[in-house]
Design an enzyme around this catalytic site. Structure first.
Site, mmCIF file in Angstrom:
data_model
loop_
_atom_site.group_PDB
_atom_site.id
_atom_site.type_symbol
_atom_site.label_atom_id
_atom_site.label_comp_id
_atom_site.label_asym_id
_atom_site.label_seq_id
_atom_site.Cartn_x
_atom_site.Cartn_y
_atom_site.Cartn_z
ATOM 1 N N LYS A 92 1.337 -1.650 9.086
ATOM 2 C CA LYS A 92 1.416 -0.555 10.057
ATOM 3 C C LYS A 92 2.862 -0.257 10.403
ATOM 4 O O LYS A 92 3.279 0.887 10.479
ATOM 5 C CB LYS A 92 0.637 -0.961 11.305
ATOM 6 C CG LYS A 92 0.648 0.072 12.410
ATOM 7 C CD LYS A 92 -0.271 1.204 12.059
ATOM 8 C CE LYS A 92 -0.252 2.341 13.046
ATOM 9 N NZ LYS A 92 -0.679 3.589 12.378
ATOM 10 N N HIS A 130 2.918 24.080 -13.794
ATOM 11 C CA HIS A 130 4.106 23.410 -14.329
ATOM 12 C C HIS A 130 3.830 21.929 -14.595
ATOM 13 O O HIS A 130 4.751 21.127 -14.609
ATOM 14 C CB HIS A 130 5.280 23.569 -13.363
ATOM 15 C CG HIS A 130 5.656 25.004 -13.157
ATOM 16 N ND1 HIS A 130 6.187 25.775 -14.169
ATOM 17 C CD2 HIS A 130 5.527 25.817 -12.080
ATOM 18 C CE1 HIS A 130 6.393 27.005 -13.713
ATOM 19 N NE2 HIS A 130 5.996 27.052 -12.445
ATOM 20 N N LYS A 147 -3.563 9.820 2.700
ATOM 21 C CA LYS A 147 -4.680 9.167 3.385
ATOM 22 C C LYS A 147 -5.682 8.631 2.374
ATOM 23 O O LYS A 147 -6.149 7.508 2.480
ATOM 24 C CB LYS A 147 -5.419 10.147 4.325
ATOM 25 C CG LYS A 147 -4.702 10.569 5.568
ATOM 26 C CD LYS A 147 -4.544 9.488 6.615
ATOM 27 C CE LYS A 147 -3.318 8.689 6.379
ATOM 28 N NZ LYS A 147 -2.125 8.990 7.048
ATOM 29 N N GLU A 181 -0.245 14.846 2.970
ATOM 30 C CA GLU A 181 -0.823 13.903 3.928
ATOM 31 C C GLU A 181 -2.269 13.562 3.540
ATOM 32 O O GLU A 181 -2.700 12.407 3.657
ATOM 33 C CB GLU A 181 -0.726 14.490 5.349
ATOM 34 C CG GLU A 181 -1.293 13.663 6.466
ATOM 35 C CD GLU A 181 -0.686 12.261 6.602
ATOM 36 O OE1 GLU A 181 0.329 11.959 5.959
ATOM 37 O OE2 GLU A 181 -1.277 11.457 7.341
ATOM 38 N N CYS A 193 4.860 -8.669 9.427
ATOM 39 C CA CYS A 193 4.687 -9.935 10.145
ATOM 40 C C CYS A 193 4.590 -9.726 11.656
ATOM 41 O O CYS A 193 5.224 -8.817 12.206
ATOM 42 C CB CYS A 193 5.870 -10.858 9.880
ATOM 43 S SG CYS A 193 6.147 -11.165 8.141
ATOM 44 N N ARG A 230 -0.997 -4.694 12.180
ATOM 45 C CA ARG A 230 0.284 -4.479 11.506
ATOM 46 C C ARG A 230 0.201 -4.742 10.010
ATOM 47 O O ARG A 230 1.081 -4.321 9.267
ATOM 48 C CB ARG A 230 1.354 -5.402 12.117
ATOM 49 C CG ARG A 230 1.643 -5.095 13.554
ATOM 50 C CD ARG A 230 2.381 -6.237 14.222
ATOM 51 N NE ARG A 230 3.771 -6.285 13.835
ATOM 52 C CZ ARG A 230 4.759 -5.699 14.497
ATOM 53 N NH1 ARG A 230 4.481 -5.012 15.577
ATOM 54 N NH2 ARG A 230 6.002 -5.801 14.097
ATOM 55 N N TRP A 232 3.191 -11.128 6.305
ATOM 56 C CA TRP A 232 3.054 -10.103 5.264
ATOM 57 C C TRP A 232 4.090 -10.481 4.215
ATOM 58 O O TRP A 232 5.290 -10.387 4.464
ATOM 59 C CB TRP A 232 3.334 -8.729 5.876
ATOM 60 C CG TRP A 232 3.055 -7.572 4.976
ATOM 61 C CD1 TRP A 232 1.838 -6.973 4.786
ATOM 62 C CD2 TRP A 232 3.986 -6.834 4.183
ATOM 63 N NE1 TRP A 232 1.967 -5.926 3.904
ATOM 64 C CE2 TRP A 232 3.276 -5.818 3.516
ATOM 65 C CE3 TRP A 232 5.363 -6.941 3.955
ATOM 66 C CZ2 TRP A 232 3.872 -4.913 2.658
ATOM 67 C CZ3 TRP A 232 5.977 -6.037 3.090
ATOM 68 C CH2 TRP A 232 5.226 -5.034 2.459
ATOM 69 N N GLU A 236 -4.238 5.607 0.447
ATOM 70 C CA GLU A 236 -4.021 4.436 1.313
ATOM 71 C C GLU A 236 -5.305 3.654 1.565
ATOM 72 O O GLU A 236 -5.307 2.444 1.523
ATOM 73 C CB GLU A 236 -3.500 4.876 2.699
ATOM 74 C CG GLU A 236 -2.022 5.116 2.776
ATOM 75 C CD GLU A 236 -1.599 5.564 4.175
ATOM 76 O OE1 GLU A 236 -0.567 5.091 4.634
ATOM 77 O OE2 GLU A 236 -2.310 6.382 4.805
ATOM 78 N N ASN A 240 10.005 -12.878 11.439
ATOM 79 C CA ASN A 240 9.698 -11.545 10.906
ATOM 80 C C ASN A 240 11.024 -10.967 10.443
ATOM 81 O O ASN A 240 11.998 -10.981 11.190
ATOM 82 C CB ASN A 240 9.078 -10.695 12.039
ATOM 83 C CG ASN A 240 8.906 -9.238 11.661
ATOM 84 O OD1 ASN A 240 9.036 -8.871 10.488
ATOM 85 N ND2 ASN A 240 8.614 -8.409 12.647
ATOM 86 N N GLY A 241 11.073 -10.459 9.212
ATOM 87 C CA GLY A 241 12.325 -9.891 8.708
ATOM 88 C C GLY A 241 12.670 -10.500 7.360
ATOM 89 O O GLY A 241 11.823 -11.151 6.728
HETATM 90 C C1 G6P Z 1 3.962 2.613 7.335
HETATM 91 C C2 G6P Z 1 2.613 3.007 7.899
HETATM 92 C C3 G6P Z 1 2.477 4.514 7.872
HETATM 93 C C4 G6P Z 1 3.635 5.170 8.616
HETATM 94 C C5 G6P Z 1 4.983 4.698 8.077
HETATM 95 C C6 G6P Z 1 6.124 5.132 8.976
HETATM 96 O O1 G6P Z 1 4.008 2.919 5.988
HETATM 97 O O2 G6P Z 1 1.561 2.406 7.142
HETATM 98 O O3 G6P Z 1 1.255 4.879 8.487
HETATM 99 O O4 G6P Z 1 3.539 6.543 8.497
HETATM 100 O O5 G6P Z 1 5.022 3.271 8.040
HETATM 101 O O6 G6P Z 1 5.983 4.501 10.216
HETATM 102 P P1 G6P Z 1 6.566 5.055 11.583
HETATM 103 O O7 G6P Z 1 6.135 4.036 12.606
HETATM 104 O O8 G6P Z 1 8.045 5.095 11.417
HETATM 105 O O9 G6P Z 1 5.976 6.397 11.810
#
Ligand code: G6P
Length: 610
Positions: free
Chosen positions: A605, A505, A486, A482, A2, A27, A74, A489, A99-100
């Site tokens: 985000k 395994h 990606k 990673e 949010c 976000r 959100w 996501e 937000n929260g």
């Molecule tokens: C969310 C974002 C990711 C990020 C993670 C941790 O899941 O979509 O891209 O890696 O939060 O966020 P931070 O701001 O703590 O790195």
């Protein structure tokens, strides 16, 4: 997650609120809304979907006013529909954005229902509106009512509240979720972050946990938890409005991938001189603390956690310091045994991730030597609450899928590891060689970006796939993690990563002609073992895509795969360098599949709630 924007000005604030919501789109959200005070009446517009839907609605039925609040939601409690979108109103006189998560909302809802309040949404937020209204009808002003109401709230919140009974006033408060105050000329604002307001001001006050703030056009006053007026320092942000523009790039993610050489360069600049890491870069008290470190506990989430995994290999392999690592959401609820002389290291792009922050607060109670944050946002909660800080200088990252934040985290972590290695007596020539290697990272990244056309072509072979397997070994195993993250996501292709040695395994059972296997093959001591793992895939008819160091020979893939050569450097550079082609691969696959690259479905985000 949010986003909140609020304003009190002399001019119409609707365009300011909309621009702020636009800046907060990154976000992640699923509905948007705003409320302004027009000729003494609260008016509201809410829509499901993007901020442009809200703009369309406002074009049909314009609203205007000199004070107001706005929100991108959100969904947590209640599906993403218009009734659940914020602002939430109480009896047409109080409007709230939040937000929260209010953990005791069910109990408050029952209390308020018993007082006669009718609920129109499934959200936890609506209780705040009714609670404030109830307190105001008992004779409190808006600020007093909000101050009393927040004492009843359990959980995390950042809120902004307006009332037709207090024209021109906006009251905000935060605990556990971020909120900043923007100071303009004859106008004041609230925002979830600096980016939301950077077009209207560069002067900000960062609220502390438990703070409440009241803004009007002319004035701004912060109150602490006890309701006492307090002074908070005004900061001038160096963020430029341009830094959050997309420029000629089709997506923020692509822009941010291409910014990596510059971002790493900035992260290293002024921190290495004369073949050494400069000692003062970790802060004045750092040396004494770092000298005592015998163990490091890393805690982070998402991509930042992957950066931490890389750092563990370095900490143990280069600095000889034992290291444990855990995702923050697990660590915070576990009775972890703290080894003697342990440093608590958090990694976060935003510095506002709820789980990472909670883990830090938990860690502070558990007897660590001290806390160290690697973070990209100055003045974030994580930075303010940590003993030592090393800032990454990636600049604002807007794409939800993290790219330049990750590689700059690697660079910052490498600086820390090398400093700890020096303190622990690493041989001078080895140290100098590693420092020189790190300094070459921006150049290596520049070179690897030249592979983009090749990778864009390769991406076509993934478009119709449903699954993908990523393999890596050693310090490059987190790179495979990673790469898989990606891809899933932003392209929504199911992807998993394994240490290549684990192939037989379990995951080998999945390998067939429909399961592409993506591997990074650096030129290191594990190369021959990795090649055997690749043979295992090939023998099962799997399609292999290998990103191999340019010194490495991989033969015989033929039609069933491809080798892309990468100048990857040593173990200190290779994780960042090999990540770039995997970012580009995920990006191009997502573009070909037509997904919303910068704001993938269901993701946020900055995850400011648990
Ligand atoms: C969310 C974002 C990711 C990020 C993670 C941790 O899941 O979509 O891209 O890696 O939060 O966020 P931070 O701001 O703590 O790195």
């Amino acid at each position: 997650m949010c986003g909140i924007v609020a304003a009190a000005a002399q001019r119409d604030v609707v365009p300011i609120l909309i621009a702020g919501l636009r800046a907060l789109e990154y976000r992640g959200y699923d509905s948007a809304g705003l409320s302004v005070l027009t000729k003494g009446e609260l008016t509201r517009a809410r829509t499901v979907g993007k901020v442009r839907e809200l703009e369309n609605r406002l074009a049909e039925s314009p609203l205007a006013g000199v004070s107001g609040i706005a929100h991108t939601r959100w969904a947590t409690h209640g599906v993403p529909n218009e009734a659940n979108a914020h602002p939430h109103l109480s009896t047409g006189t109080v409007a709230v954005v939040h937000n929260g998560i209010i953990e005791n909302h069910a109990q408050l809802r029952e209390e308020l229902k018993a007082l006669g309040y009718a609920f129109t949404s499934d959200t936890d937020t609506e209780v705040i509106a009714h609670l404030v209204h109830h307190l105001m009808s008992g004779g409190n002003g808006l600020r007093e009512a909000v101050q009393t109401a927040i004492r009843r709230l359990h959980g995390a919140y950042a809120i902004a509240v307006i009332s037709s009974e207090a024209p021109g006033h906006v009251v905000g408060a935060r605990r556990g979720s971020p909120l900043v105050v923007g100071i303009g000329i004859g106008e004041h604002f609230l925002g979830s972050d600096v980016q939301a307001l950077i077009k209207v001001t560069n002067r900000f006050v960062y609220l502390d946990e438990g703070d409440l703030v009241e803004i009007t056009r002319e004035e701004m006053q912060v109150y602490d938890l006890d309701g006492q007026p307090v002074e908070r320092r005004v900061h001038t942000s160096e963020l430029s409005a341009d830094a959050v523009e997309r420029g000629e790039y089709r997506h923020y993610m692509l822009k941010e991938i291409f910014e990596q050489p510059r971002a790493i360069n900035d992260t290293l600049e002024g921190r290495i001189a004369d073949g050494h890491i400069l000692p003062n870069i970790f802060g004045v008290d750092a040396e004494a603390l770092l000298q005592r470190v015998r163990h490091v506990q890393i805690v982070a989430c998402g991509t930042s956690f992957h950066a931490g995994l890389v750092a563990r290999y370095w900490l143990e392999g280069i600095a000889g310091i034992p290291c444990s690592i855990e995702v923050a959401s697990e660590y915070r609820y576990r009775r972890a045994v703290v080894p003697a002389d342990s440093l608590f290291l958090t990694i976060s792009q935003s510095g506002e991730t709820a789980d990472t922050l909670a883990a830090l607060r938990e860690g502070r109670q558990r007897g660590y030597l001290g806390s160290f944050a690697v973070c990209n946002v100055p003045e974030s909660s994580l930075v303010r609450e940590s003993d030592l800080v090393l800032m990454t200088r990636a600049g604002p990252e807007i794409g939800v899928a993290s790219t330049k934040a990750f590689t700059t985290q690697l660079a910052a972590l490498a600086l820390l590891v090398l400093e700890l290695a020096r303190i622990n007596g690493i041989a001078e020539d080895k140290y100098r060689k590693l420092v020189a290697e790190l300094a070459s990272l921006p150049r290596l990244l520049k070179d690897v970006l030249a592979l983009e056309p090749t990778i864009a072509e390769l991406a076509e072979r993934f478009v119709s796939k449903h699954h993908a397997l990523f393999l890596g070994r050693g310090v490059n195993y987190p790179v495979a993690l990673e790469g898989a993250l990606k891809l899933k996501e932003i392209s929504y292709i199911h992807a998993e990563a394994y240490p290549a040695g684990e192939l037989k395994h379990g995951p080998l059972a999945l390998v067939d002609e429909d399961m592409p296997v993506i591997t990074v093959a650096p030129n290191n001591q594990l190369l021959e073992k990795l090649k055997s793992n690749l043979e295992e895939v090939r023998a099962r008819g799997g399609e292999l895509f290998v990103f191999a160091d340019d010194q490495v020979q991989i033969d015989g893939l033929g039609e069933r795969g491809a080798v892309v050569k990468v100048a990857s450097g040593g173990n200190l550079c290779a994780p960042a360098v090999f990540t770039v082609p995997l970012q580009l691969l995920a990006y191009h696959v997502a573009v070909l599949r037509g997904t919303d690259v910068d704001q993938p479905r269901n993701l946020a985000k900055s995850v400011t709630v648990e």
